[in-house]
Write a protein that holds these residues in place. Sequence first.
Motif, PDB file in Angstrom:
ATOM      1  N   GLY A 109       0.746  -1.245   0.000  1.00  0.00           N
ATOM      2  CA  GLY A 109       0.000   0.000   0.000  1.00  0.00           C
ATOM      3  C   GLY A 109       0.775   1.294   0.000  1.00  0.00           C
ATOM      4  N   GLY A 110       2.089   1.265   0.068  1.00  0.00           N
ATOM      5  CA  GLY A 110       2.858   2.497   0.060  1.00  0.00           C
ATOM      6  C   GLY A 110       2.639   3.337   1.304  1.00  0.00           C
ATOM      7  N   SER A 111       3.263   4.495   1.351  1.00  0.00           N
ATOM      8  CA  SER A 111       3.222   5.343   2.543  1.00  0.00           C
ATOM      9  C   SER A 111       3.296   6.812   2.158  1.00  0.00           C
ATOM     10  CB  SER A 111       4.398   5.007   3.457  1.00  0.00           C
ATOM     11  OG  SER A 111       5.615   5.498   2.892  1.00  0.00           O
ATOM     12  N   TRP A 112       3.406   7.672   3.171  1.00  0.00           N
ATOM     13  CA  TRP A 112       3.605   9.105   2.948  1.00  0.00           C
ATOM     14  C   TRP A 112       4.915   9.364   2.218  1.00  0.00           C
ATOM     15  CZ3 TRP A 112       8.098  11.121   4.746  1.00  0.00           C
ATOM     16  CH2 TRP A 112       8.762  10.407   5.746  1.00  0.00           C
ATOM     17  N   ASN A 113       5.816   8.386   2.249  1.00  0.00           N
ATOM     18  CA  ASN A 113       7.140   8.524   1.650  1.00  0.00           C
ATOM     19  C   ASN A 113       7.227   7.849   0.274  1.00  0.00           C
ATOM     20  OD1 ASN A 113       9.773   9.505   1.733  1.00  0.00           O
ATOM     21  ND2 ASN A 113      10.568   7.631   2.648  1.00  0.00           N
ATOM     22  N   HIS A 114       6.100   7.380  -0.249  1.00  0.00           N
ATOM     23  CA  HIS A 114       6.039   6.754  -1.572  1.00  0.00           C
ATOM     24  C   HIS A 114       5.144   7.592  -2.481  1.00  0.00           C
ATOM     25  CE1 HIS A 114       7.086   3.200   0.910  1.00  0.00           C
ATOM     26  NE2 HIS A 114       7.783   2.865  -0.163  1.00  0.00           N
ATOM     27  N   PRO A 115       5.488   7.713  -3.753  1.00  0.00           N
ATOM     28  CA  PRO A 115       4.584   8.410  -4.676  1.00  0.00           C
ATOM     29  C   PRO A 115       3.311   7.584  -4.891  1.00  0.00           C
ATOM     30  CG  PRO A 115       6.446   7.468  -5.867  1.00  0.00           C
ATOM     31  CD  PRO A 115       6.702   7.231  -4.414  1.00  0.00           C
ATOM     32  N   PRO A 116       2.234   8.212  -5.346  1.00  0.00           N
ATOM     33  CA  PRO A 116       0.967   7.498  -5.533  1.00  0.00           C
ATOM     34  C   PRO A 116       1.082   6.235  -6.383  1.00  0.00           C
ATOM     35  CG  PRO A 116       0.622   9.832  -5.811  1.00  0.00           C
ATOM     36  CD  PRO A 116       2.106   9.634  -5.691  1.00  0.00           C
ATOM     37  N   GLU A 117       1.910   6.259  -7.427  1.00  0.00           N
ATOM     38  CA  GLU A 117       2.026   5.074  -8.291  1.00  0.00           C
ATOM     39  C   GLU A 117       2.696   3.891  -7.588  1.00  0.00           C
ATOM     40  OE1 GLU A 117       5.300   8.029  -9.340  1.00  0.00           O
ATOM     41  OE2 GLU A 117       3.133   8.150  -9.089  1.00  0.00           O
ATOM     42  N   GLU A 118       3.359   4.110  -6.441  1.00  0.00           N
ATOM     43  CA  GLU A 118       3.927   3.026  -5.640  1.00  0.00           C
ATOM     44  C   GLU A 118       3.071   2.749  -4.413  1.00  0.00           C
ATOM     45  OE1 GLU A 118       7.994   3.905  -4.638  1.00  0.00           O
ATOM     46  OE2 GLU A 118       8.545   4.238  -6.734  1.00  0.00           O
ATOM     47  N   SER A 119       1.864   3.316  -4.381  1.00  0.00           N
ATOM     48  CA  SER A 119       0.985   3.216  -3.216  1.00  0.00           C
ATOM     49  C   SER A 119      -0.404   2.730  -3.584  1.00  0.00           C
ATOM     50  CB  SER A 119       0.889   4.590  -2.539  1.00  0.00           C
ATOM     51  OG  SER A 119       2.144   5.051  -2.154  1.00  0.00           O
ATOM     52  N   THR A 120      -0.493   1.838  -4.533  1.00  0.00           N
ATOM     53  CA  THR A 120      -1.793   1.319  -4.965  1.00  0.00           C
ATOM     54  C   THR A 120      -2.173   0.097  -4.136  1.00  0.00           C
ATOM     55  OG1 THR A 120      -0.922  -0.229  -6.602  1.00  0.00           O
ATOM     56  CG2 THR A 120      -1.245   2.061  -7.324  1.00  0.00           C
ATOM     57  N   ILE A 121      -3.383  -0.413  -4.357  1.00  0.00           N
ATOM     58  CA  ILE A 121      -3.796  -1.618  -3.627  1.00  0.00           C
ATOM     59  C   ILE A 121      -3.006  -2.840  -4.084  1.00  0.00           C
ATOM     60  CG2 ILE A 121      -6.101  -0.810  -3.024  1.00  0.00           C
ATOM     61  CD1 ILE A 121      -7.225  -2.345  -5.375  1.00  0.00           C
ATOM     62  N   LYS A 122      -2.276  -2.716  -5.182  1.00  0.00           N
ATOM     63  CA  LYS A 122      -1.481  -3.828  -5.703  1.00  0.00           C
ATOM     64  C   LYS A 122       0.014  -3.646  -5.445  1.00  0.00           C
ATOM     65  CE  LYS A 122      -5.062  -4.431  -9.041  1.00  0.00           C
ATOM     66  NZ  LYS A 122      -5.644  -4.234 -10.275  1.00  0.00           N
ATOM     67  N   SER A 123       0.407  -2.519  -4.838  1.00  0.00           N
ATOM     68  CA  SER A 123       1.825  -2.214  -4.619  1.00  0.00           C
ATOM     69  C   SER A 123       2.425  -3.052  -3.504  1.00  0.00           C
ATOM     70  CB  SER A 123       2.005  -0.737  -4.245  1.00  0.00           C
ATOM     71  OG  SER A 123       1.623   0.104  -5.290  1.00  0.00           O
ATOM     72  N   ILE A 124       3.614  -3.573  -3.756  1.00  0.00           N
ATOM     73  CA  ILE A 124       4.412  -4.254  -2.743  1.00  0.00           C
ATOM     74  C   ILE A 124       5.729  -3.493  -2.657  1.00  0.00           C
ATOM     75  CG2 ILE A 124       5.565  -6.391  -2.059  1.00  0.00           C
ATOM     76  CD1 ILE A 124       2.573  -6.744  -2.127  1.00  0.00           C
ATOM     77  N   ASN A 125       6.070  -3.020  -1.459  1.00  0.00           N
ATOM     78  CA  ASN A 125       7.290  -2.270  -1.247  1.00  0.00           C
ATOM     79  C   ASN A 125       8.219  -3.040  -0.322  1.00  0.00           C
ATOM     80  OD1 ASN A 125       4.845  -0.020  -1.174  1.00  0.00           O
ATOM     81  ND2 ASN A 125       6.497   0.466  -2.574  1.00  0.00           N
ATOM     82  N   ALA A 126       9.506  -2.971  -0.600  1.00  0.00           N
ATOM     83  CA  ALA A 126      10.508  -3.637   0.247  1.00  0.00           C
ATOM     84  C   ALA A 126      10.923  -2.695   1.378  1.00  0.00           C
ATOM     85  CB  ALA A 126      11.721  -4.018  -0.585  1.00  0.00           C
ATOM     86  N   TYR A 127      11.253  -3.277   2.537  1.00  0.00           N
ATOM     87  CA  TYR A 127      11.806  -2.498   3.638  1.00  0.00           C
ATOM     88  C   TYR A 127      12.882  -3.332   4.331  1.00  0.00           C
ATOM     89  CZ  TYR A 127       8.855  -5.198   6.847  1.00  0.00           C
ATOM     90  OH  TYR A 127       8.272  -6.213   7.556  1.00  0.00           O
ATOM     91  N   GLN A 128      13.835  -2.644   4.952  1.00  0.00           N
ATOM     92  CA  GLN A 128      14.971  -3.306   5.598  1.00  0.00           C
ATOM     93  C   GLN A 128      14.763  -3.508   7.100  1.00  0.00           C
ATOM     94  OE1 GLN A 128      17.761  -4.413   3.946  1.00  0.00           O
ATOM     95  NE2 GLN A 128      16.770  -3.810   2.042  1.00  0.00           N
TER      96      GLN A 128
END
Length: 145
Positions: A109-128
């Motif tokens: 779902g992305g965050s305040w630190n991701h642009p809208p195109e990386e914050s969709t219901i289909k978005s998967i973001n990596a974190y450390q």
Amino acid sequence: MVEVKIFEPGHDISKKYETKVVSMADKDILYPWFRYYNMRNSPLNSRGCSLGNFRYPDHLKPCPGTKATTADGFWLMGPVKSYFPNDIGLYDVVGNVAEMTNEEGKACGGSWNHPPEESTIKSINAYQGPGDDIGFRVFMEVLTK
């Protein structure tokens, strides 16, 4: 399959709309406000107001008629219920804080630190590791007899 409302051109919400049944597999459905079909794939409404807490380019102006200094109104994460909920009552399903999944290092779902195109219901973001843009959602199903 879900029922969506299709409003007149130029209107996000009005008393005049037609309903249509669409598949949730539709590639154009990117955001949890999909039942408002004209907004299914846009992070902004027709007035240019943000529908979620995302990282926008500096040139994007705040919503007209508000005292906001950023496009979405917040420098970091915003208070819960700053935007409207999805159809089952969950707030901030996209944007604000990315939600950890049961797969280590993956958040949705992305965050305040991701642009809208990386914050969709289909978005998967990596974190450390821990961060102010990563969180989790406590969800409990209540069964009644």
